[in-house]
Scaffold this motif. Structure first.
Motif, PDB file in Angstrom:
ATOM      1  N   UNK A  18      27.923  39.608 -81.249  1.00  0.00           N
ATOM      2  CA  UNK A  18      28.159  40.584 -80.186  1.00  0.00           C
ATOM      3  C   UNK A  18      26.850  40.955 -79.493  1.00  0.00           C
ATOM      4  N   UNK A  19      25.798  41.141 -80.267  1.00  0.00           N
ATOM      5  CA  UNK A  19      24.487  41.453 -79.710  1.00  0.00           C
ATOM      6  C   UNK A  19      23.985  40.310 -78.826  1.00  0.00           C
ATOM      7  N   UNK A  20      24.171  39.097 -79.290  1.00  0.00           N
ATOM      8  CA  UNK A  20      23.771  37.915 -78.519  1.00  0.00           C
ATOM      9  C   UNK A  20      24.521  37.857 -77.189  1.00  0.00           C
ATOM     10  N   UNK A  74      28.758  40.545 -94.998  1.00  0.00           N
ATOM     11  CA  UNK A  74      28.141  39.454 -94.241  1.00  0.00           C
ATOM     12  C   UNK A  74      28.952  39.123 -92.989  1.00  0.00           C
ATOM     13  N   UNK A  75      30.265  39.198 -93.105  1.00  0.00           N
ATOM     14  CA  UNK A  75      31.116  38.940 -91.939  1.00  0.00           C
ATOM     15  C   UNK A  75      30.848  39.951 -90.836  1.00  0.00           C
ATOM     16  N   UNK A  76      30.774  41.226 -91.214  1.00  0.00           N
ATOM     17  CA  UNK A  76      30.514  42.263 -90.221  1.00  0.00           C
ATOM     18  C   UNK A  76      29.137  42.098 -89.588  1.00  0.00           C
ATOM     19  N   UNK A  77      28.151  41.729 -90.386  1.00  0.00           N
ATOM     20  CA  UNK A  77      26.804  41.512 -89.858  1.00  0.00           C
ATOM     21  C   UNK A  77      26.781  40.315 -88.904  1.00  0.00           C
ATOM     22  N   UNK A  78      27.494  39.259 -89.266  1.00  0.00           N
ATOM     23  CA  UNK A  78      27.545  38.063 -88.422  1.00  0.00           C
ATOM     24  C   UNK A  78      28.231  38.376 -87.096  1.00  0.00           C
TER      25      UNK A  78
END
Length: 72
Positions: A19-21, A10-14
């Protein structure tokens, strides 16, 4: 050091979402400063900025929830 309340996946996804934002908003603002007057990119540019702002709002909401204790 991790993000409290999230497992490693979940940390990596967050972090990827943040980063995408950042990339969407950076690209949109850079294009707005340089190419905004070109007719054929106005709508795609506004779309990129809109998606970036929506992702920012969702990420902020998620971050706010992580900072609060869970409801009993």
């Amino acid at each position: 050091m991790g993000i409290e309340g999230l497992d490693e996946r979940q940390q990596l996804a967050f972090i990827a979402e943040i980063d995408s934002t950042r990339n969407l908003l950076a690209y949109g603002l850079r294009a707005l400063r340089t190419d905004a007057l070109i007719d054929n990119i106005q709508y795609p540019l506004l779309t990129v900025l809109s998606i970036g702002l929506d992702k920012l709002k969702k990420s902020r909401t998620r971050a706010d929830r992580l900072g609060r204790p869970a409801a009993a």
